[in-house]
Design a protein around this motif. Structure first.
Motif, mmCIF file in Angstrom:
data_model
loop_
_atom_site.group_PDB
_atom_site.id
_atom_site.type_symbol
_atom_site.label_atom_id
_atom_site.label_comp_id
_atom_site.label_asym_id
_atom_site.label_seq_id
_atom_site.Cartn_x
_atom_site.Cartn_y
_atom_site.Cartn_z
ATOM 1 N N LEU A 24 -47.886 -14.499 35.625
ATOM 2 C CA LEU A 24 -47.225 -15.793 35.467
ATOM 3 C C LEU A 24 -48.201 -16.956 35.664
ATOM 4 C CD1 LEU A 24 -44.628 -17.458 35.099
ATOM 5 C CD2 LEU A 24 -44.231 -17.217 37.563
ATOM 6 N N GLY A 25 -49.106 -16.811 36.618
ATOM 7 C CA GLY A 25 -49.988 -17.918 36.973
ATOM 8 C C GLY A 25 -51.331 -17.935 36.285
ATOM 9 N N ALA A 26 -51.662 -16.880 35.527
ATOM 10 C CA ALA A 26 -52.947 -16.850 34.825
ATOM 11 C C ALA A 26 -52.840 -16.246 33.432
ATOM 12 C CB ALA A 26 -53.983 -16.073 35.651
ATOM 13 N N GLY A 27 -51.637 -15.837 33.021
ATOM 14 C CA GLY A 27 -51.439 -15.320 31.671
ATOM 15 C C GLY A 27 -51.962 -13.921 31.430
ATOM 16 N N LEU A 28 -52.106 -13.114 32.492
ATOM 17 C CA LEU A 28 -52.648 -11.775 32.330
ATOM 18 C C LEU A 28 -51.607 -10.813 31.767
ATOM 19 C CD1 LEU A 28 -54.837 -11.162 35.504
ATOM 20 C CD2 LEU A 28 -55.294 -12.553 33.485
ATOM 21 N N THR A 29 -52.090 -9.770 31.098
ATOM 22 C CA THR A 29 -51.259 -8.658 30.656
ATOM 23 C C THR A 29 -51.388 -7.529 31.676
ATOM 24 O OG1 THR A 29 -53.041 -7.545 29.453
ATOM 25 C CG2 THR A 29 -51.787 -9.239 28.254
ATOM 26 N N PRO A 30 -50.521 -6.509 31.625
ATOM 27 C CA PRO A 30 -50.715 -5.350 32.500
ATOM 28 C C PRO A 30 -52.085 -4.716 32.313
ATOM 29 C CG PRO A 30 -48.505 -5.318 31.599
ATOM 30 C CD PRO A 30 -49.229 -6.428 30.892
ATOM 31 N N GLY A 31 -52.579 -4.697 31.067
ATOM 32 C CA GLY A 31 -53.906 -4.148 30.825
ATOM 33 C C GLY A 31 -54.996 -4.942 31.513
ATOM 34 N N ASP A 32 -54.877 -6.278 31.507
ATOM 35 C CA ASP A 32 -55.845 -7.122 32.210
ATOM 36 C C ASP A 32 -55.841 -6.826 33.701
ATOM 37 O OD1 ASP A 32 -56.540 -8.520 29.863
ATOM 38 O OD2 ASP A 32 -54.927 -9.976 30.162
ATOM 39 N N VAL A 33 -54.644 -6.698 34.250
ATOM 40 C CA VAL A 33 -54.492 -6.437 35.681
ATOM 41 C C VAL A 33 -55.200 -5.143 36.059
ATOM 42 C CG1 VAL A 33 -52.795 -5.718 37.408
ATOM 43 C CG2 VAL A 33 -52.377 -7.760 36.018
ATOM 44 N N ARG A 34 -55.077 -4.145 35.224
ATOM 45 C CA ARG A 34 -55.625 -2.826 35.540
ATOM 46 C C ARG A 34 -57.154 -2.797 35.520
ATOM 47 N NH1 ARG A 34 -54.177 0.229 31.173
ATOM 48 N NH2 ARG A 34 -55.051 2.062 32.190
ATOM 49 N N VAL A 35 -57.788 -3.620 34.690
ATOM 50 C CA VAL A 35 -59.248 -3.543 34.551
ATOM 51 C C VAL A 35 -59.997 -4.653 35.267
ATOM 52 C CG1 VAL A 35 -59.010 -2.372 32.327
ATOM 53 C CG2 VAL A 35 -59.276 -4.865 32.370
ATOM 54 N N MET A 36 -59.297 -5.632 35.839
ATOM 55 C CA MET A 36 -59.963 -6.748 36.489
ATOM 56 C C MET A 36 -60.762 -6.274 37.701
ATOM 57 S SD MET A 36 -58.361 -10.410 37.640
ATOM 58 C CE MET A 36 -57.288 -9.710 38.879
ATOM 59 N N THR A 37 -61.991 -6.776 37.837
ATOM 60 C CA THR A 37 -62.865 -6.370 38.935
ATOM 61 C C THR A 37 -63.089 -7.513 39.917
ATOM 62 O OG1 THR A 37 -64.828 -6.948 37.637
ATOM 63 C CG2 THR A 37 -64.056 -4.658 37.519
ATOM 64 N N LEU A 38 -63.538 -7.152 41.091
ATOM 65 C CA LEU A 38 -63.726 -8.137 42.157
ATOM 66 C C LEU A 38 -64.746 -9.210 41.779
ATOM 67 C CD1 LEU A 38 -63.789 -5.697 45.205
ATOM 68 C CD2 LEU A 38 -61.923 -7.234 44.561
#
Length: 349
Positions: A196-210
């Motif tokens: 909601l706050g950054a426009g991510l998809t579930p796929g983005d969430v899964r691959v995002m790194t620190l």
């Protein structure tokens, strides 16, 4: 109606066979390297929707001892009629992102059937079944995908968004109303916060790194304000801003992640050892968060959050080019559907 060629075949075995055809098709596209629209990798959003659609078709075919070589146009038309009535093979129609069985939806279903059956025929070295192709030539379906028929995106109203944000951010305190939250519950709510706050998809969430979380240089000390995301499916590598409330939520999750001694470089792993979050696990967990916020029965699923982010940015005066870049959208023409919403002056948070 087709007379079943294999009346004694176990329906469960046939249904599984048809499901495997779809899985093989998706995997083929994932590694094809093609840029052709019908061959390139599917986005996570599309794969989820198409899987639901194909599984319903597979169940229908299995109940009638049909497969990709024997199903006929009349069989497919019967399936579409049952699907539109909300019941195919006696089962409730799966979620299709709030769409009804319109000509456009039927076009998508026919196109899916055509592509998967052609793929399977190519694998088996046989002549493709023309049933779906024949139906796609009918005028009622042929022009159903014209751009002017694009459905308006589902998005959160101001009241819905405020309710969801309140639910997500209550975990800034040590306990929720029902007691302490587990680290996975905090993870799930934070993942939804970034949709909601950054426009991510579930796929983005899964691959995002620190290392993709930008904290330095922001307006608030210690609060993430920008995310760098790797390429994912059809989406290129990109950066996207984070709403301040979502940034605070992310900061909380990162502190919990560290306190839990969670390994690996993924921001949202599935285990303490750092194992990647599965496609299905992430999607189902995020849907559960929406349900917990009282939004489980509202149309649009988790992707309405991304649309809300886009509308919020456009309403603030950001250009379509900027927002498309933040969303990882390569075709700027895809932004046209948002124009039909903004003139109505909808309230977005």
């Amino acid at each position: 109606m087709t007379i079943p060629l294999f009346p004694d075949q176990d329906p469960a075995v046939l249904e599984q066979k048809l499901r495997e055809s779809f899985k093989a098709w998706v995997e083929y596209r994932a590694r094809s390297g093609s840029t052709a629209r019908s061959e390139r990798p599917l986005k996570d959003e599309s794969a989820i929707v198409y899987q639901e659609m194909w599984h319903a078709f597979a169940a229908y075919c299995a109940s009638r001892s049909l497969d990709t070589t024997t199903v006929e146009a009349a069989d497919i038309k019967t399936f579409l009629a049952l699907r539109g009535a909300g019941n195919a093979n006696g089962r409730p129609r799966p979620s299709t992102k709030g769409q009804e069985l319109s000509p456009r939806y039927a076009w998508r279903m026919l196109t899916l059937i055509d592509r998967v059956t052609r793929f399977q025929a190519r694998c088996d070295g046989v002549t493709p079944n023309p049933a779906a192709t024949e139906l796609l030539q009918l005028s009622e379906y042929r022009y159903a995908n014209a751009s002017h028929r694009d459905p308006l995106p589902d998005y959160c109203t101001e009241a819905q968004a405020k309710r969801l944000i309140g639910y997500l951010t209550e975990i800034r305190h040590s306990e929720s109303a029902s007691g302490p939250l587990t680290w996975k519950e905090v993870r799930d709510r934070t993942a939804v916060a970034l949709m909601l706050g950054a426009g991510l998809t579930p796929g983005d969430v899964r691959v995002m790194t620190l290392d993709g979380v930008a904290v330095a240089g922001g307006r608030k000390a210690g609060v993430p304000w920008k995310l760098a995301l790797p390429g994912n499916g059809n989406a290129p590598a990109r950066e996207t801003p984070v709403a301040e409330w979502a940034g605070r939520q992310l900061a909380l999750w990162l502190s919990i992640r560290e306190a839990q001694n969670i390994d690996g470089e993924l921001v949202f792993p599935s285990t303490r050892s750092g194992k990647p979050w599965s496609h299905t696990g992430c999607y189902e967990s995020c849907k559960a968060v929406l349900s917990g916020a009282g939004m489980g029965d509202e149309g649009g699923g988790v992707f309405k959050l991304r649309h809300t982010f886009a509308l919020r940015q456009l309403a603030k005066g950001k250009t379509e080019t900027e927002v498309a870049r933040w969303l990882g959208i390569l075709d700027i023409n895809s932004m046209a559907r948002y124009r039909h919403v903004l003139p109505n002056q909808v309230d977005v948070v």
